[in-house]
Design a protein around this motif. Structure first.
Motif, PDB file in Angstrom:
ATOM      1  N   ALA A  15       0.829  -1.210   0.000  1.00 21.91           N
ATOM      2  CA  ALA A  15       0.000   0.000   0.000  1.00 21.91           C
ATOM      3  C   ALA A  15       0.866   1.263   0.000  1.00 21.91           C
ATOM      4  N   ARG A  16       1.925   1.261   0.784  1.00 24.98           N
ATOM      5  CA  ARG A  16       2.837   2.418   0.815  1.00 24.98           C
ATOM      6  C   ARG A  16       3.469   2.657  -0.549  1.00 24.98           C
ATOM      7  N   GLU A  17       3.917   1.569  -1.194  1.00 25.86           N
ATOM      8  CA  GLU A  17       4.542   1.682  -2.518  1.00 25.86           C
ATOM      9  C   GLU A  17       3.599   2.303  -3.536  1.00 25.86           C
ATOM     10  N   ARG A  18       2.320   2.081  -3.376  1.00 26.31           N
ATOM     11  CA  ARG A  18       1.327   2.601  -4.315  1.00 26.31           C
ATOM     12  C   ARG A  18       0.709   3.922  -3.876  1.00 26.31           C
ATOM     13  N   GLY A  19       1.249   4.505  -2.809  1.00 31.66           N
ATOM     14  CA  GLY A  19       0.804   5.818  -2.376  1.00 31.66           C
ATOM     15  C   GLY A  19      -0.557   5.850  -1.702  1.00 31.66           C
ATOM     16  N   CYS A  20      -0.994   4.728  -1.158  1.00 31.54           N
ATOM     17  CA  CYS A  20      -2.281   4.703  -0.455  1.00 31.54           C
ATOM     18  C   CYS A  20      -2.205   5.544   0.816  1.00 31.54           C
ATOM     19  N   TYR A  21      -3.310   6.137   1.160  1.00 33.41           N
ATOM     20  CA  TYR A  21      -3.413   6.931   2.380  1.00 33.41           C
ATOM     21  C   TYR A  21      -3.550   6.035   3.610  1.00 33.41           C
ATOM     22  N   ASN A  22      -4.334   4.944   3.464  1.00 34.97           N
ATOM     23  CA  ASN A  22      -4.565   4.064   4.608  1.00 34.97           C
ATOM     24  C   ASN A  22      -4.870   2.641   4.142  1.00 34.97           C
ATOM     25  N   VAL A  23      -4.872   1.751   5.123  1.00 34.02           N
ATOM     26  CA  VAL A  23      -5.282   0.362   4.934  1.00 34.02           C
ATOM     27  C   VAL A  23      -6.416   0.132   5.915  1.00 34.02           C
ATOM     28  N   THR A  24      -7.524  -0.414   5.417  1.00 36.10           N
ATOM     29  CA  THR A  24      -8.678  -0.651   6.268  1.00 36.10           C
ATOM     30  C   THR A  24      -9.143  -2.096   6.141  1.00 36.10           C
ATOM     31  N   LEU A  25      -9.971  -2.505   7.085  1.00 40.66           N
ATOM     32  CA  LEU A  25     -10.621  -3.806   7.029  1.00 40.66           C
ATOM     33  C   LEU A  25     -11.825  -3.771   7.948  1.00 40.66           C
ATOM     34  N   ASN A  26     -12.676  -4.746   7.814  1.00 41.51           N
ATOM     35  CA  ASN A  26     -13.808  -4.944   8.722  1.00 41.51           C
ATOM     36  C   ASN A  26     -13.566  -6.222   9.497  1.00 41.51           C
ATOM     37  N   VAL A  27     -14.021  -6.250  10.734  1.00 33.97           N
ATOM     38  CA  VAL A  27     -13.930  -7.463  11.545  1.00 33.97           C
ATOM     39  C   VAL A  27     -15.295  -7.686  12.193  1.00 33.97           C
ATOM     40  N   TRP A  28     -15.760  -8.922  12.131  1.00 30.06           N
ATOM     41  CA  TRP A  28     -17.043  -9.273  12.724  1.00 30.06           C
ATOM     42  C   TRP A  28     -16.917  -9.334  14.238  1.00 30.06           C
ATOM     43  N   SER A  29     -17.924  -8.837  14.932  1.00 28.05           N
ATOM     44  CA  SER A  29     -17.900  -8.870  16.395  1.00 28.05           C
ATOM     45  C   SER A  29     -17.938 -10.295  16.932  1.00 28.05           C
TER      46      SER A  29
END
Length: 156
Positions: free
Chosen positions: A117-131
């Motif tokens: 993600a850093r190499e591609r200039g992304c601002y952030n990395v996100t995900l969802n997690v089930w409770s």
């Protein structure tokens, strides 16, 4: 020897095996939402995902055997009056084989995704997690992730 790389079509059987493990956890935790004994993607869908540069999939292998994966999706959030114009790498699904857990494979995959993600200039990395999976949430928090949005429901 441990290697991390982009997934290839030859990895599809291993990806299917791991997708079954993920779905099993979800189906046990929320049988009202998840159907048992299936996977999120079939072989044909996986082939299309692997061919799409917007949906990179990474695997961690030990001695050439896939021990874990991270399915990712590039998301562009076009700026408007309210939101900034940013590129996000969303981790759609991450799994470590139940027989290979506690060997830092999940952390290795996550670090590999961050570097990508850093190499591609992304601002952030996100995900969802089930409770239903507090162990996964604790794992992500141990990596430095923080909740940024919480989904709520009322079952009728």
């Amino acid at each position: 020897m441990r290697t991390l790389r982009k997934a290839q079509k030859a990895d599809i059987p291993a990806l299917i095996r791991l997708l079954h493990q993920v779905n099993s956890i979800h189906a046990q935790g929320r049988p009202d939402l998840f159907r048992p004994d299936t996977t999120k993607y079939d072989e044909q869908e996986l082939g299309a995902i692997l061919d799409n540069p917007q949906t990179p999939v990474f695997v961690c292998c030990e001695n050439d055997e896939v021990q874990g994966y991270a399915f990712c999706v590039h998301q562009r959030h076009a700026g408007d009056r309210l939101f900034a114009d940013i590129e996000t790498l969303y981790i759609d699904d991450i799994c470590v084989d139940e027989q290979a857990r506690h060997q830092h494979i999940g952390k290795a995959l996550y670090d590999f995704v961050l570097a990508y993600a850093r190499e591609r200039g992304c601002y952030n990395v996100t995900l969802n997690v089930w409770s239903l999976n507090p162990g996964a949430q604790a794992f992500y928090e141990s990596l430095g992730m923080k909740p940024y949005k919480i989904g709520m429901e009322t079952i009728l």
